[in-house]
Design an enzyme around this catalytic site. Structure first.
Site, PDB file in Angstrom:
ATOM      1  N   HIS A 186       9.476 -34.731  30.339  1.00 32.39           N
ATOM      2  CA  HIS A 186      11.070 -34.568  29.641  1.00 32.39           C
ATOM      3  C   HIS A 186      11.640 -35.760  29.355  1.00 32.39           C
ATOM      4  O   HIS A 186      12.309 -36.775  29.417  1.00 32.39           O
ATOM      5  CB  HIS A 186      12.234 -34.332  31.398  1.00 32.39           C
ATOM      6  CG  HIS A 186      13.518 -34.133  30.901  1.00 32.39           C
ATOM      7  ND1 HIS A 186      13.729 -33.569  29.330  1.00 32.39           N
ATOM      8  CD2 HIS A 186      14.304 -33.110  31.440  1.00 32.39           C
ATOM      9  CE1 HIS A 186      15.039 -32.931  28.923  1.00 32.39           C
ATOM     10  NE2 HIS A 186      15.376 -32.419  30.267  1.00 32.39           N
ATOM     11  N   GLN A 217      15.057 -36.788  28.279  1.00 36.84           N
ATOM     12  CA  GLN A 217      16.116 -37.452  29.175  1.00 36.84           C
ATOM     13  C   GLN A 217      15.980 -39.125  29.190  1.00 36.84           C
ATOM     14  O   GLN A 217      16.372 -39.821  29.664  1.00 36.84           O
ATOM     15  CB  GLN A 217      15.728 -36.571  30.445  1.00 36.84           C
ATOM     16  CG  GLN A 217      16.268 -37.154  31.569  1.00 36.84           C
ATOM     17  CD  GLN A 217      18.462 -36.467  31.876  1.00 36.84           C
ATOM     18  OE1 GLN A 217      18.092 -35.263  31.704  1.00 36.84           O
ATOM     19  NE2 GLN A 217      19.143 -37.214  31.767  1.00 36.84           N
ATOM     20  N   ASP A 263      15.487 -35.341  41.825  1.00 34.27           N
ATOM     21  CA  ASP A 263      15.721 -34.511  40.758  1.00 34.27           C
ATOM     22  C   ASP A 263      16.156 -32.948  41.635  1.00 34.27           C
ATOM     23  O   ASP A 263      15.823 -33.306  42.672  1.00 34.27           O
ATOM     24  CB  ASP A 263      14.852 -34.094  39.618  1.00 34.27           C
ATOM     25  CG  ASP A 263      14.959 -33.561  38.400  1.00 34.27           C
ATOM     26  OD1 ASP A 263      16.297 -32.830  38.330  1.00 34.27           O
ATOM     27  OD2 ASP A 263      14.133 -33.237  37.830  1.00 34.27           O
ATOM     28  N   CYS A 316      19.219 -36.106  36.597  1.00 35.91           N
ATOM     29  CA  CYS A 316      19.461 -35.653  35.063  1.00 35.91           C
ATOM     30  C   CYS A 316      20.599 -34.073  35.198  1.00 35.91           C
ATOM     31  O   CYS A 316      21.008 -34.024  34.058  1.00 35.91           O
ATOM     32  CB  CYS A 316      18.635 -35.504  34.641  1.00 35.91           C
ATOM     33  SG  CYS A 316      17.478 -33.899  35.304  1.00 35.91           S
ATOM     34  N   ARG A 327      22.696 -38.732  26.759  1.00 36.41           N
ATOM     35  CA  ARG A 327      21.363 -37.324  25.537  1.00 36.41           C
ATOM     36  C   ARG A 327      21.573 -37.418  24.413  1.00 36.41           C
ATOM     37  O   ARG A 327      20.961 -37.720  23.400  1.00 36.41           O
ATOM     38  CB  ARG A 327      21.310 -36.567  26.668  1.00 36.41           C
ATOM     39  CG  ARG A 327      21.082 -35.820  27.578  1.00 36.41           C
ATOM     40  CD  ARG A 327      19.018 -36.718  27.995  1.00 36.41           C
ATOM     41  NE  ARG A 327      18.616 -35.343  27.374  1.00 36.41           N
ATOM     42  CZ  ARG A 327      18.464 -33.778  27.020  1.00 36.41           C
ATOM     43  NH1 ARG A 327      18.735 -34.033  29.351  1.00 36.41           N
ATOM     44  NH2 ARG A 327      18.271 -33.113  27.304  1.00 36.41           N
TER      45      ARG A 327
END
Length: 309
Positions: free
Chosen positions: A128, A131, A224, A264, A292
């Protein structure tokens, strides 16, 4: 050669710093760069549902003077009758960049191999990277610099976030600690790649199974969701396995006195993190979410400039 951003280590330490510098500039002056004026179009493709990724890329492309074309693979030929590389060869005749939120990393690699416009990984099962640019920007805003900091990620070490933290953190010169059950450790090849990068940047990579040991004295604590998209059938098993990796006030107290908490999003409150931590004074999740937008705009500007050179 066309530059793409499929993994966090597709950019060098110097290039990562350059993108983060540009992101900080664009955060101060949101409409300073207009490389997509025309408007030029950016294809933003989704295999998975999304809030932050969809909004941040759509708004970001518009901020840069362009037009975002949001495509759902459920209503397109991609992944059905048409291969990623064939789709890319069609899209490059009409768009200036391709952003794809998908499952397998191999699809992104095929997409990038089939086109002369930049392809951006907006999330895959393995990584990712967008991110992580936002996360690094957030940490840098609070700490001034990245190199030499220590960061602990708790939970699923084989997740896209953990593996991106290994690569991006090592690139930034951060000491990265991943705490996970042994059966959920990061991919061996990713650990090898991150370790090789860390030897050049002064960072380090360490794997733990004990969350308390991993968090001790760190500057940043990250977690996460334990149940990522596509793994819903594993929820009961994962809740049992990851239970003692929950970030609560007691665990945060083991970190440095001014440690940051990051996630995130979306968060399963009460599972991987308690409400008093995610809503507490050490949490920077809303800055992280906003960043972001700025980080991805900077990435697009940087890629378009590199590919025009």
């Amino acid at each position: 050669m066309t530059r793409h951003f499929l993994r966090d280590d597709d950019i060098t330490p110097a290039e990562q710093a350059e993108i983060l510098d540009l992101a900080a500039q664009l955060k101060r002056d949101r409409f300073a760069a207009k490389p997509l004026a025309g408007p030029q179009t950016v294809a933003v493709i989704f295999d998975k549902s999304s809030t932050r990724t969809r909004v941040s890329f759509a708004v970001g492309v518009a901020d840069l003077g362009g037009s975002p074309l949001i495509i759902s693979t459920a209503s397109s030929q991609l992944g059905g009758k048409e291969t990623p590389s064939d789709t890319a060869r069609v899209l490059e005749r009409m768009v200036s960049a391709i952003v794809w939120r998908t499952y397998a990393q191999t699809g992104l690699e095929q997409m990038a191999a089939g086109t002369t416009v930049p392809v951006v990984n907006a999330l895959s099962d393995e990584f990712h990277p967008c991110q992580l640019l936002a996360d690094l920007l957030t940490i840098r805003e609070r700490r001034g610099s990245l190199a030499g900091l220590t960061l602990a990620f708790l939970g699923d070490g084989a997740s896209n976030m953990a593996q991106s933290y290994l690569l991006a953190g090592a690139t930034a010169g951060i000491h990265i600690r991943i705490a996970s059950p042994a059966e959920y450790a990061p991919d061996d090849d990713v650990v090898v790649d991150a370790t090789a990068i860390a030897t050049q940047t002064g960072g380090s990579v360490t794997l733990y199974t004990d969350p308390a040991e991993a968090v001790a004295g760190v500057d940043v604590v990250v977690t996460d969701t334990w149940v990522s998209m596509g793994k819903e059938e594993e929820k009961a098993e994962r809740l049992a396995v990851f239970g003692h990796y929950r970030v609560d006030a007691e665990l945060m107290a083991l970190a440095g006195p001014d440690a940051l908490f990051m996630h995130c999003l979306p968060a399963d409150r009460g599972y991987e993190v308690t409400a008093d931590v995610i809503d507490g004074p050490q949490s920077v999740i809303w800055d992280e979410a906003e960043n972001r937008l700025h980080a991805q705009k900077a990435l697009l500007v940087w890629l378009l400039e590199k590919n025009a050179a």
